[in-house]
Scaffold this active site. Structure first.
Site, PDB file in Angstrom:
ATOM      1  N   ASP A  82       0.816  -1.207   0.000  1.00 42.10           N
ATOM      2  CA  ASP A  82       0.000   0.000   0.000  1.00 42.10           C
ATOM      3  C   ASP A  82       0.855   1.264   0.000  1.00 42.10           C
ATOM      4  O   ASP A  82       1.958   1.294   0.550  1.00 42.10           O
ATOM      5  CB  ASP A  82      -0.918  -0.019   1.232  1.00 42.10           C
ATOM      6  N   HIS A 180      -7.217   8.739   6.722  1.00 38.70           N
ATOM      7  CA  HIS A 180      -6.476   7.650   7.344  1.00 38.70           C
ATOM      8  C   HIS A 180      -6.468   7.841   8.856  1.00 38.70           C
ATOM      9  O   HIS A 180      -6.346   8.950   9.345  1.00 38.70           O
ATOM     10  CB  HIS A 180      -5.036   7.624   6.820  1.00 38.70           C
ATOM     11  N   GLY A 181      -6.584   6.736   9.584  1.00 33.98           N
ATOM     12  CA  GLY A 181      -6.601   6.818  11.036  1.00 33.98           C
ATOM     13  C   GLY A 181      -8.017   6.797  11.571  1.00 33.98           C
ATOM     14  O   GLY A 181      -8.967   6.425  10.884  1.00 33.98           O
ATOM     15  N   HIS A 208     -10.128   4.110   0.858  1.00 34.49           N
ATOM     16  CA  HIS A 208      -9.071   4.291   1.852  1.00 34.49           C
ATOM     17  C   HIS A 208      -9.676   4.941   3.093  1.00 34.49           C
ATOM     18  O   HIS A 208     -10.665   5.656   3.025  1.00 34.49           O
ATOM     19  CB  HIS A 208      -7.953   5.173   1.288  1.00 34.49           C
ATOM     20  N   GLY A 209      -9.062   4.686   4.249  1.00 33.41           N
ATOM     21  CA  GLY A 209      -9.570   5.276   5.483  1.00 33.41           C
ATOM     22  C   GLY A 209     -10.820   4.590   5.980  1.00 33.41           C
ATOM     23  O   GLY A 209     -11.758   5.237   6.446  1.00 33.41           O
ATOM     24  N   GLY A 210     -10.844   3.236   5.919  1.00 37.83           N
ATOM     25  CA  GLY A 210     -12.042   2.506   6.313  1.00 37.83           C
ATOM     26  C   GLY A 210     -12.182   2.273   7.805  1.00 37.83           C
ATOM     27  O   GLY A 210     -13.231   1.825   8.265  1.00 37.83           O
ATOM     28  N   ASN A 230     -10.103  -0.612   2.848  1.00 36.97           N
ATOM     29  CA  ASN A 230      -8.880  -0.714   3.634  1.00 36.97           C
ATOM     30  C   ASN A 230      -9.146  -0.493   5.120  1.00 36.97           C
ATOM     31  O   ASN A 230      -9.803   0.481   5.497  1.00 36.97           O
ATOM     32  CB  ASN A 230      -7.862   0.323   3.161  1.00 36.97           C
ATOM     33  N   THR A 233      -5.864   1.046  11.217  1.00 38.58           N
ATOM     34  CA  THR A 233      -5.746   1.567  12.575  1.00 38.58           C
ATOM     35  C   THR A 233      -6.663   0.849  13.554  1.00 38.58           C
ATOM     36  O   THR A 233      -6.257   0.497  14.671  1.00 38.58           O
ATOM     37  CB  THR A 233      -6.062   3.078  12.580  1.00 38.58           C
TER      38      THR A 233
END
Length: 289
Positions: A82, A180-181, A208-210, A230, A233
């Site tokens: 990634d 993200h996070g 992204h950022g799931g 995705n 975290t």
């Protein structure tokens, strides 16, 4: 069971209107518990590593471990690198046996993003390796890539179509308002933008950022064409919090088998929850192989 290219996996998921979760793994043991959880509910799955994890564990070691775990649990598995900005690291991953890689050139102007992505598509064209690319900028921190909220930019639908046509990339991650996070406030997902992109781009889209997105939000994104989701975290946190709780409650219990089992159980539960959220349980079939 060999590792599979994620291209047919995601194409089938998109056609069947379910998702496949890509779980970030950061250690060899995490590879096994992700696949054990997926096997228990009969789901295909994607293992995903950052560049930092590749540098720490070694690309060949990750590939061998992932292939052994996939064979042991008899679970259809893809292995994805990634958010990589370095062409040489991508070559290393492809040569080691990764079945999917992401060239992240989203921080560059559009034409340079096209050029860098096309170079990777050409590299992997004859190797049955999936290529993922990003348009726009997703805010937050992913390994060593940091994008502030002020610098985040959503993808433009017309540019997405042009990008796919010019690069031939088989999966696309458009920025649509995720981060993200773990979210500090309410996520502001642009569903209309997802639908517009999906209507004019014929490849599976990537969310992204799931981590920590509400289930109904993720399900709506998947229904609109985001076939890969995705998660990183939230999975790390579940594992680490279980270890922390063990030592708070049992400060003298130092046997790794005890606290690692608790961490594994917590992480497996998280894996199953996310798989069920995207609807890929009981979807282990051979038609994408």
């Amino acid at each position: 069971m060999p590792l599979y290219s994620t291209t047919p996996m995601l194409q089938k998921a998109k056609a069947d209107k379910h998702g496949i979760v890509a779980f970030n793994v950061h250690s060899f043991d995490s590879i096994f518990w992700v696949l054990e959880a997926a096997a228990e509910i009969s789901s295909p799955v994607i293992l995903q590593t950052t560049v930092g994890t590749v540098k720490q564990l070694g690309a060949q070691n990750i590939v061998r471990t992932a292939a052994a775990a996939s064979d042991y649990y008899n679970t259809p598995t893809g292995l994805h690198l990634d958010h990589c900005t370095d062409y040489e690291v991508i070559k290393q991953a492809v040569r080691a046996g990764y079945t999917s890689v992401m060239m992240d050139a989203s921080m560059h102007p559009f034409e340079e993003n096209v050029s860098r992505t096309r170079e990777v598509v050409d590299l992997a064209e004859s190797l049955d390796v999936n290529i993922e690319a990003e348009l726009g900028k997703v805010s937050g921190v992913e390994d060593e890539i940091v994008v502030s909220e002020s610098d985040a930019q959503k993808a433009v639908p017309a540019e997405c179509r042009e990008f796919v046509e010019k690069t031939g990339v088989p999966t696309l991650a458009p920025a649509i308002g995720t981060a993200h996070g773990i979210y500090k406030g309410e996520p502001n997902i642009d569903f209309d933008r997802i639908e517009d992109i999906s209507n004019i781009v014929n490849v599976p889209l990537v969310l992204h950022g799931g981590s920590a997105l509400p289930d109904d939000v993720v399900k709506r994104c998947v229904a609109l064409g985001m076939a890969k989701v995705n998660v990183s975290t939230e999975l790390k946190n579940a594992y680490s919090e279980a270890i922390r709780k063990h030592f708070v409650e049992n400060p003298d219990s130092l046997d790794p088998r005890r606290y690692l089992q608790k961490a594994k159980d917590a992480a497996k539960e998280m894996v199953k929850t996310k798989i069920i959220m995207v609807g890929s349980q009981d979807k282990v079939v051979s038609s994408f192989v």
